[in-house]
Design a protein around this motif. Structure first.
Motif: not given
Length: 275
Positions: A65-82, A19-30
Motif C-alpha cells: 500500500d505504501v509503495i502504491m502511494h509513492v508510485m501514485f505521487y510519481a504518476k501525478i508528477g509525471e502527468e504534470q511534466g515535473k 496507469d490503467r486505474l488512473r485512466k479507467d477508475c473514476p476514484w483514482d482519476r480524480k
C-alpha cells in the motif's frame, strides 16, 4: 525468494496497474497530492502497526500500500511534466551513493572535506558512518541548510525530540558519560514539581516538556526507542483495562460501581496472565 528479473517484472506490473486505474477508475482519476495525503498517513501508520506486531503477512500487505502511494505521487508528477518514477529512483540512488563514500569511494568534491575516513583499509564503524552521513548531507547541493533543518516539522513530538537529539549527537553535541543524563532528568523533574506547587500552568507546561525531553534523551543514550516503548505500554494498559472491563461485565457490576480496590485486584490478575 524471487529473482531480480521477477522483482523488476512485478514492479513493472504494478506500474501498469496504476496507469490503467488512473485512466479507467473514476476514484483514482480524480486523486491529487492533497487528496491522497491523509490516506498516505493512514497507510504509513498501518505499516508501523504491523511492524510493531511483527506481523509478517500484514507487513508485506502494508508495504504494498505504501509503495502504491509513492508510485501514485510519481504518476501525478509525471502527468504534470515535473518528474516520474525513474526520477524518484535515480535521485534516491544518487543520494545514497553520495552519502556512502566508505562503500562507493570518495567523490571528488569530498576529497578535501573534514569527513571521517577509514584508516589503513579498516571499515568505518556505525558511529562514524552516522557522523559522515550528517556532514555529507550539509554538503549536498539541495541538502539541509543546518544540522537540525532535516527534521520534519510535522513529526510526532516524541519522534521529533529523539531525532533532534540524535542529529545533535552526530556532530558531537552529547553527554560524554551517558549516566550523567540522570542528573539532568532529576533536575528537570524537580523544576516541574516546583512549578506544579506554584500553580503556574504555563510554566508547569514548559517544565513538563523539558522533563519529557530529558527522559527521551535518556532513552536514546541507552538505545531504547521511546516511541516504541510508550506504544508497548499503551497496548499493555489497554489489555489490562479490557480485562477489568470484561470481568465487570461477567460479574454484572458496571465499572462505575466498582471500587478502586476491586479494579486494582483485577488489574493485578491481568498482569499475571501476561507472558
Amino acid at each position: 525468494m524471487h529473482t531480480r528479473e521477477e522483482k523488476l517484472e512485478a514492479f513493472g506490473r504494478l506500474l501498469d496497474v496504476l496507469d490503467r486505474l488512473r485512466k479507467d477508475c473514476p476514484w483514482d482519476r480524480k486523486q491529487t497530492n492533497e487528496s491522497l495525503r491523509p490516506n498516505t498517513i493512514e497507510e504509513t501508520f498501518e505499516l508501523c502497526d504491523a511492524l510493531l506486531k511483527d506481523d509478517t503477512k500484514n507487513i508485506c500487505k502494508e508495504l504494498g500500500d505504501v509503495i502504491m502511494h509513492v508510485m501514485f505521487y510519481a504518476k501525478i508528477g509525471e502527468e504534470q511534466g515535473k518528474f516520474d518514477m525513474a526520477d524518484v529512483c535515480n535521485k534516491e540512488s544518487d543520494k545514497l551513493i553520495f552519502r556512502h563514500p566508505h562503500v562507493y569511494g570518495e567523490a571528488e568534491s569530498l576529497k578535501h572535506s573534514a569527513l571521517i575516513h577509514a584508516e589503513n583499509g579498516k571499515e568505518l564503524n556505525t558511529e562514524q558512518v552516522l557522523e559522515n552521513w550528517e556532514q555529507i548531507k550539509l554538503r549536498e547541493k539541495d541538502g539541509n541548510t543546518g544540522v537540525l533543518s532535516g527534521v520534519p516539522d510535522a513529526l510526532p513530538s516524541i519522534i521529533k525530540a529523539y531525532r533532534i537529539q540524535d542529529k545533535a549527537r552526530n556532530i558531537g553535541f552529547d553527554w560524554e558519560d551517558r549516566q550523567d543524563v540522570w542528573n539532568k532528568v532529576r533536575e528537570e523533574l524537580g523544576e516541574l514539581e516546583e512549578e506544579l506547587k506554584n500553580g503556574d500552568e504555563e510554566k508547569a507546561t514548559r517544565e513538563f516538556g523539558d522533563f519529557l525531553f530529558s527522559v527521551i534523551n535518556a532513552a536514546r543514550l541507552y538505545h531504547i526507542n521511546p516511541d516504541n516503548a510508550l506504544e508497548h505500554t499503551n497496548r499493555k494498559f489497554i489489555q489490562r483495562f479490557n480485562y477489568i472491563e470484561e470481568h465487570s461485565i461477567k460479574e454484572g457490576k458496571p465499572l462505575t460501581e466498582m471500587t478502586l480496590e476491586e479494579m486494582d485486584r483485577l488489574w493485578n490478575e491481568a498482569k499475571k496472565t501476561e507472558k
